[in-house]
Design an enzyme around this catalytic site. Structure first.
Site, PDB file in Angstrom:
ATOM      1  N   GLY A  79      48.527  26.827  47.480  1.00 53.67           N
ATOM      2  CA  GLY A  79      47.422  25.892  47.428  1.00 53.67           C
ATOM      3  C   GLY A  79      46.338  26.341  46.473  1.00 53.67           C
ATOM      4  O   GLY A  79      46.541  27.200  45.618  1.00 53.67           O
ATOM      5  N   LEU A  81      45.200  24.651  44.022  1.00 55.92           N
ATOM      6  CA  LEU A  81      45.865  24.412  42.742  1.00 55.92           C
ATOM      7  C   LEU A  81      44.859  24.256  41.603  1.00 55.92           C
ATOM      8  O   LEU A  81      43.753  23.762  41.778  1.00 55.92           O
ATOM      9  CB  LEU A  81      46.738  23.158  42.829  1.00 55.92           C
ATOM     10  CG  LEU A  81      47.825  23.123  43.912  1.00 55.92           C
ATOM     11  CD1 LEU A  81      48.752  21.938  43.688  1.00 55.92           C
ATOM     12  CD2 LEU A  81      48.608  24.425  43.975  1.00 55.92           C
ATOM     13  N   GLY A  84      46.969  25.871  35.899  1.00 53.47           N
ATOM     14  CA  GLY A  84      48.173  26.682  35.818  1.00 53.47           C
ATOM     15  C   GLY A  84      49.281  26.136  36.698  1.00 53.47           C
ATOM     16  O   GLY A  84      50.446  26.042  36.288  1.00 53.47           O
ATOM     17  N   HIS A  85      48.935  25.750  37.934  1.00 49.10           N
ATOM     18  CA  HIS A  85      49.923  25.142  38.824  1.00 49.10           C
ATOM     19  C   HIS A  85      50.377  23.785  38.280  1.00 49.10           C
ATOM     20  O   HIS A  85      51.568  23.445  38.355  1.00 49.10           O
ATOM     21  CB  HIS A  85      49.329  24.939  40.221  1.00 49.10           C
ATOM     22  CG  HIS A  85      48.930  26.210  40.910  1.00 49.10           C
ATOM     23  ND1 HIS A  85      47.616  26.589  41.058  1.00 49.10           N
ATOM     24  CD2 HIS A  85      49.672  27.190  41.485  1.00 49.10           C
ATOM     25  CE1 HIS A  85      47.563  27.735  41.706  1.00 49.10           C
ATOM     26  NE2 HIS A  85      48.788  28.125  41.981  1.00 49.10           N
ATOM     27  N   LYS A 201      52.227  34.825  35.028  1.00 48.26           N
ATOM     28  CA  LYS A 201      51.028  35.602  35.335  1.00 48.26           C
ATOM     29  C   LYS A 201      51.305  36.604  36.454  1.00 48.26           C
ATOM     30  O   LYS A 201      50.788  37.720  36.435  1.00 48.26           O
ATOM     31  CB  LYS A 201      49.875  34.683  35.729  1.00 48.26           C
ATOM     32  CG  LYS A 201      48.609  35.439  36.121  1.00 48.26           C
ATOM     33  CD  LYS A 201      47.512  34.479  36.492  1.00 48.26           C
ATOM     34  CE  LYS A 201      46.403  35.197  37.240  1.00 48.26           C
ATOM     35  NZ  LYS A 201      46.854  35.702  38.551  1.00 48.26           N
ATOM     36  N   ASP A 202      52.123  36.201  37.436  1.00 50.91           N
ATOM     37  CA  ASP A 202      52.555  37.120  38.487  1.00 50.91           C
ATOM     38  C   ASP A 202      53.906  37.708  38.073  1.00 50.91           C
ATOM     39  O   ASP A 202      54.951  37.414  38.668  1.00 50.91           O
ATOM     40  CB  ASP A 202      52.656  36.382  39.819  1.00 50.91           C
ATOM     41  CG  ASP A 202      51.306  35.856  40.284  1.00 50.91           C
ATOM     42  OD1 ASP A 202      50.421  36.682  40.562  1.00 50.91           O
ATOM     43  OD2 ASP A 202      51.145  34.632  40.342  1.00 50.91           O
ATOM     44  N   SER A 238      43.434  31.204  41.287  1.00 50.13           N
ATOM     45  CA  SER A 238      42.689  30.609  42.404  1.00 50.13           C
ATOM     46  C   SER A 238      41.507  31.476  42.801  1.00 50.13           C
ATOM     47  O   SER A 238      40.527  30.984  43.370  1.00 50.13           O
ATOM     48  CB  SER A 238      43.622  30.414  43.603  1.00 50.13           C
ATOM     49  OG  SER A 238      44.684  29.551  43.279  1.00 50.13           O
TER      50      SER A 238
END
Length: 382
Positions: A79, A81, A84-85, A201-202, A238
């Site tokens: 969530g 968002l 990027g999402h 990014k992750d 986020s």
């Protein structure tokens, strides 16, 4: 979590929950239709509104009724968002095509938060999330409760991330990756996708998910999507909303450090190319020195000394210099780690390394912890 109060009129052929399902699952399905219509990005004709599902039973029926028409793509989120999402969802929509089916999951997973981390503080913005998911092209938003995902309490059997999960983020956040992989495995089973999209990014998370699906034979393709950044370079997150204005300025040191490492590598690669094309560079340097051309001689020595792999240590040092300066500024950046790693196992690469690598950084600004990374290629032609 809040629920969106949307128009519940369903077009012909749309998914219909079973009104006889126990525990009120009929009411757990909603449609989200801001403006009264639903159109996928780039499509001219209106299609069924994005469905908001909260139960596994409703998700099962939606997949059974609608997914057979094409490929199923999933984007998993917690969530809050942002663009990027939205980029992930748009990429999934493009990949699945007009006949495909795009599922966005919204679930704040308690298993991947440590005792001192921000589970309660983590933003819950379902109404805004639904709008972003719809506009990006999602067919379904699956937003289950914790009890729906973990009926009977937290699972006793979990996925273990292994050695890679103990490095970098895993060292700073023990147990984080075990919890992340456990929920990803569950959501892959529940959504049954052909392809799943995750942000680069992750990067360590992405590498572990790829490893898990390969080692455990999950029938799914894992696709990484490049990091989305603000115009000034800050990676979208986020957690950026927690930053005060001066803290946000300080946070730019993360991307500046990564870009400095990229620029240093490019310079090293350029020197390498010159070294390979220049005849006898050391002899040329000696001759220039004899003529008193000190600057030209220094340049020739640099060409001669250019390391075949671009110089991993020099690339690390370029990033470190930016972060060391930020550590003395106000507000101060507190570095957690800076690492130049092999993307297959997240171990540090040696000086002289050739191949793909990731420069990864994590730091705390005030009470907010941020991560970022950039892919690098050592030894590539320029």
């Amino acid at each position: 979590m809040s629920q969106d109060a949307g128009n519940t009129v369903r077009p012909a052929g749309a998914y219909e929950p079973d009104p006889h399902e126990p525990d009120g699952t009929y009411a757990s399905q909603e449609t989200y239709e801001p403006g009264g219509s639903h159109e996928h990005s780039g499509e001219d004709s209106a299609v069924a509104a994005t469905r908001v599902l909260h139960s596994r039973q409703d998700l099962d029926r939606a997949l059974e009724q609608l997914a057979p028409r094409g490929r199923v793509a999933v984007v998993m989120t917690m969530g809050a968002l942002h663009e990027g999402h939205a980029t992930l969802v748009r990429t999934a929509r493009s990949h699945a095509g007009a006949d495909g089916f795009v599922v966005v999951t919204v679930f704040v997973n308690p298993l991947q938060f440590g005792p001192s981390e921000d589970l309660d503080r983590y933003p819950r913005t379902l109404d805004a999330d639904l709008k972003i998911a719809r506009e990006a092209g999602a067919d379904v938003v699956f937003a289950p409760s914790t009890d729906e995902v973990y009926p009977g309490g937290q699972p006793q059997v979990r996925i273990t991330a292994g050695p890679m999960g103990e490095l970098l983020e895993g060292a700073s956040r023990p147990g984080h990756f075990d919890g992340m992989l456990t929920v990803v495995a569950k959501l892959l089973h529940l959504t049954r996708p052909d392809v799943a999209f995750f942000g680069q990014k992750d990067a360590q998370q992405l590498a572990l998910i790829r490893r898990m699906t390969r080692d455990l034979n999950f029938p799914v393709e894992i696709v990484g999507v490049p990091t989305v950044r603000e115009p000034d370079g800050l990676a979208l997150s986020s957690r950026n909303r927690y930053l005060a204005p001066d803290e946000r300025s300080a946070a730019l040191a993360l991307s500046r450090a990564l870009f400095a490492s990229r620029d240093r590598l490019a310079a090293q690669q350029a020197l390498r190319a010159r070294a390979e094309s220049a005849p006898a560079p050391l002899a040329r340097a000696a001759a220039l020195s004899a003529l008193g051309e000190a600057r030209a001689a220094a340049d020739a020595h640099a060409v001669a000394a250019a390391q075949p792999g671009g110089g991993a240590d020099a690339v690390r040092a370029a990033a470190r210099a930016v972060l060391d300066e930020a550590a003395t500024a106000v507000p101060r950046l507190e570095l957690d780690y800076l690492a130049l790693v092999d993307p297959t196992d997240f171990t540090e690469v040696p000086d002289g390394y050739e191949g793909e690598a990731i420069m990864a950084v994590a730091a705390r600004i005030g009470t907010t912890r941020l991560i970022d990374n950039i892919p690098l290629t050592f030894g590539a032609p320029v």
